[in-house]
Write a protein that holds these residues in place. Structure first.
Motif, mmCIF file in Angstrom:
data_model
loop_
_atom_site.group_PDB
_atom_site.id
_atom_site.type_symbol
_atom_site.label_atom_id
_atom_site.label_comp_id
_atom_site.label_asym_id
_atom_site.label_seq_id
_atom_site.Cartn_x
_atom_site.Cartn_y
_atom_site.Cartn_z
ATOM 1 N N LEU A 1 0.852 -1.192 0.000
ATOM 2 C CA LEU A 1 0.000 0.000 0.000
ATOM 3 C C LEU A 1 0.887 1.241 0.000
ATOM 4 O O LEU A 1 1.482 1.586 1.024
ATOM 5 C CB LEU A 1 -0.918 -0.004 1.220
ATOM 6 N N THR A 2 0.963 1.899 -1.136
ATOM 7 C CA THR A 2 1.884 3.023 -1.272
ATOM 8 C C THR A 2 1.174 4.357 -1.474
ATOM 9 O O THR A 2 1.825 5.399 -1.425
ATOM 10 C CB THR A 2 2.842 2.776 -2.453
ATOM 11 N N THR A 3 -0.132 4.352 -1.681
ATOM 12 C CA THR A 3 -0.856 5.601 -1.893
ATOM 13 C C THR A 3 -1.373 6.149 -0.562
ATOM 14 O O THR A 3 -1.433 5.440 0.446
ATOM 15 C CB THR A 3 -2.057 5.388 -2.832
ATOM 16 N N ASP A 4 -1.756 7.425 -0.556
ATOM 17 C CA ASP A 4 -2.369 8.008 0.626
ATOM 18 C C ASP A 4 -3.681 7.288 0.929
ATOM 19 O O ASP A 4 -4.436 6.929 0.017
ATOM 20 C CB ASP A 4 -2.653 9.496 0.416
ATOM 21 N N ILE A 5 -3.954 7.093 2.195
ATOM 22 C CA ILE A 5 -5.165 6.396 2.628
ATOM 23 C C ILE A 5 -6.011 7.358 3.446
ATOM 24 O O ILE A 5 -5.542 7.900 4.448
ATOM 25 C CB ILE A 5 -4.821 5.144 3.458
ATOM 26 N N HIS A 6 -7.238 7.555 3.020
ATOM 27 C CA HIS A 6 -8.127 8.456 3.749
ATOM 28 C C HIS A 6 -8.726 7.776 4.974
ATOM 29 O O HIS A 6 -8.871 8.408 6.033
ATOM 30 C CB HIS A 6 -9.264 8.941 2.845
ATOM 31 N N ALA A 7 -9.106 6.504 4.846
ATOM 32 C CA ALA A 7 -9.762 5.805 5.957
ATOM 33 C C ALA A 7 -9.257 4.377 6.052
ATOM 34 O O ALA A 7 -9.255 3.643 5.067
ATOM 35 C CB ALA A 7 -11.276 5.815 5.783
ATOM 36 N N LEU A 8 -8.811 4.005 7.241
ATOM 37 C CA LEU A 8 -8.414 2.630 7.550
ATOM 38 C C LEU A 8 -9.397 2.110 8.583
ATOM 39 O O LEU A 8 -9.437 2.597 9.721
ATOM 40 C CB LEU A 8 -6.984 2.597 8.094
ATOM 41 N N ILE A 9 -10.210 1.142 8.181
ATOM 42 C CA ILE A 9 -11.270 0.619 9.040
ATOM 43 C C ILE A 9 -10.869 -0.766 9.533
ATOM 44 O O ILE A 9 -10.783 -1.723 8.757
ATOM 45 C CB ILE A 9 -12.616 0.512 8.280
ATOM 46 N N HIS A 10 -10.633 -0.880 10.828
ATOM 47 C CA HIS A 10 -10.273 -2.165 11.426
ATOM 48 C C HIS A 10 -11.558 -2.865 11.879
ATOM 49 O O HIS A 10 -12.050 -2.656 12.983
ATOM 50 C CB HIS A 10 -9.341 -1.955 12.618
ATOM 51 N N ASN A 11 -12.071 -3.719 11.007
ATOM 52 C CA ASN A 11 -13.337 -4.393 11.254
ATOM 53 C C ASN A 11 -13.175 -5.898 11.453
ATOM 54 O O ASN A 11 -14.067 -6.535 12.022
ATOM 55 C CB ASN A 11 -14.285 -4.132 10.070
ATOM 56 N N ALA A 12 -12.075 -6.481 11.011
ATOM 57 C CA ALA A 12 -11.894 -7.940 11.094
ATOM 58 C C ALA A 12 -12.100 -8.423 12.523
ATOM 59 O O ALA A 12 -11.590 -7.824 13.476
ATOM 60 C CB ALA A 12 -10.508 -8.331 10.600
ATOM 61 N N GLY A 13 -12.848 -9.518 12.670
ATOM 62 C CA GLY A 13 -13.143 -10.028 13.999
ATOM 63 C C GLY A 13 -13.239 -11.539 14.029
ATOM 64 O O GLY A 13 -13.593 -12.160 13.022
ATOM 65 N N VAL A 14 -12.911 -12.119 15.178
ATOM 66 C CA VAL A 14 -13.014 -13.567 15.368
ATOM 67 C C VAL A 14 -13.497 -13.852 16.784
ATOM 68 O O VAL A 14 -13.320 -13.036 17.689
ATOM 69 C CB VAL A 14 -11.662 -14.287 15.146
ATOM 70 N N MET A 15 -14.125 -15.021 16.955
ATOM 71 C CA MET A 15 -14.487 -15.504 18.281
ATOM 72 C C MET A 15 -14.349 -17.032 18.279
ATOM 73 O O MET A 15 -15.335 -17.754 18.192
ATOM 74 C CB MET A 15 -15.911 -15.098 18.668
ATOM 75 N N PRO A 16 -13.108 -17.531 18.365
ATOM 76 C CA PRO A 16 -12.924 -18.983 18.316
ATOM 77 C C PRO A 16 -13.539 -19.677 19.530
ATOM 78 O O PRO A 16 -13.571 -19.121 20.631
ATOM 79 C CB PRO A 16 -11.394 -19.138 18.303
ATOM 80 N N ALA A 17 -14.001 -20.895 19.322
ATOM 81 C CA ALA A 17 -14.675 -21.640 20.388
ATOM 82 C C ALA A 17 -13.716 -22.077 21.488
ATOM 83 O O ALA A 17 -14.119 -22.259 22.645
ATOM 84 C CB ALA A 17 -15.370 -22.866 19.799
ATOM 85 N N VAL A 18 -12.446 -22.264 21.146
ATOM 86 C CA VAL A 18 -11.422 -22.634 22.125
ATOM 87 C C VAL A 18 -10.239 -21.690 21.956
ATOM 88 O O VAL A 18 -10.085 -21.051 20.913
ATOM 89 C CB VAL A 18 -10.951 -24.092 21.938
#
Length: 304
Positions: A111-128
């Motif tokens: 990623l080399t271009t200017d970034i206006h918005a970085l949205i950290h949405n990735a999520g997990v809920m492992p059973a163990v």
């Protein structure tokens, strides 16, 4: 007064009823059409649910949207669906497992271009209890360590941009953990998830100071119907289904924070386009010293 009552009631405020009552006052506050034209947004966990809805919202406003997913091949259907919703969308699929710090470093280098918005949405809920490739507890790696590292690596591209972390109202039930890797106590998936969301919220003011003048916020989407919720909490989903928001409703505040002008106040926790308290229970209060200690631990664990 109504907004505060909705918030404190939890059930009403987090449900689709809360969204629909509050949103009646929002049209004059909506971002302008094409507010993000010519700008780049990066959304992690963008294949389904809130991430996909966020990508759609940003694309409607004209942004070029990078969909960050663990498996690019599985995202083909997502791109087709998004193009059906936003025919002129500019969408780029990027493959990266945010929990894998080595993968994050490789991805950031592309990623080399200017970034206006970085949205950290990735999520997990492992059973163990599960560990990342670097040996960190998986919810911590996904929700905290990976996002911290990716943000740090993209710091130069984000100098005039915005960083938004998608947290959860479940964090209100948990104090700041003294065992962030969840090694000491019997593992409980929902608690592990909520603990790391508490960490996100607690570290937001420090991240905002560290990244200034970049805008930083956390938000929670209320109760939204997503594949992750259905898989991880099937009983809760079944009982609350009539109350659940759509992914678009849940993602509204994320999209708004990314596009509204001027920048909102940085370093805060948001829900339904308003700054919210970070504590309702005395037991969740933490000291500045504890927050700074966890900030140091997480940055070190992330390799920063």
């Amino acid at each position: 007064m109504l907004d505060t009552l909705l918030d404190r009631s939890v059930v009403l405020g987090y449900s689709k009823l809360g969204y629909r009552l509050r949103s009646r006052t929002w049209p004059a506050d909506d971002p302008a059409p094409n507010a993000l034209a010519g700008k780049t947004a990066v959304v992690t966990g963008a294949r389904t649910g809130l991430g996909k809805a966020t990508a759609a919202g940003l694309a409607r406003l004209g942004a070029t949207v990078h969909l960050v997913v663990r498996d690019a091949a599985k995202a083909a259907a997502t791109v087709d669906e998004l193009r059906g919703e936003v025919p002129d969308a500019t969408l780029i699929v990027d493959e990266c497992d945010i929990a894998d710090l080595d993968a994050v470093r490789r991805y950031a280098a592309t990623l080399t271009t200017d970034i206006h918005a970085l949205i950290h949405n990735a999520g997990v809920m492992p059973a163990v209890r599960t560990e990342s490739p670097q040996g960190h507890e998986l919810t911590l790696a996904t929700h905290v360590l990976g996002p911290l590292l990716l943000t740090e690596l993209l710091r130069d591209q984000l100098r005039s941009g915005r960083v938004i972390l998608v947290a959860s109202g479940g964090m209100y039930t948990q104090p700041l953990p003294t065992d962030p890797e969840y090694r000491g106590a019997p593992y409980k998936p929902a608690i592990a998830y909520a603990r790391t969301k508490r960490i996100q919220v607690a570290l937001t003011p420090l991240l905002a100071t560290h990244l200034a003048p970049t805008f930083v916020a956390t938000m929670h989407p209320g109760w939204s119907t997503t594949p992750g919720l259905t898989t991880s909490l099937p009983t809760f989903t079944k009982l609350t289904r009539p109350l659940l928001r759509t992914p678009t409703e849940g993602a509204d505040t994320t999209t708004w924070l990314a596009a509204t002008t001027p920048n909102p106040p940085t370093g805060n926790f948001w829900h339904d386009r308003r700054i919210r308290p970070t504590h309702y229970l005395k037991k969740t209060q933490h000291t500045p010293e504890a927050t700074h200690a966890l900030w140091t631990y997480c940055r070190t664990a992330a390799g920063i």
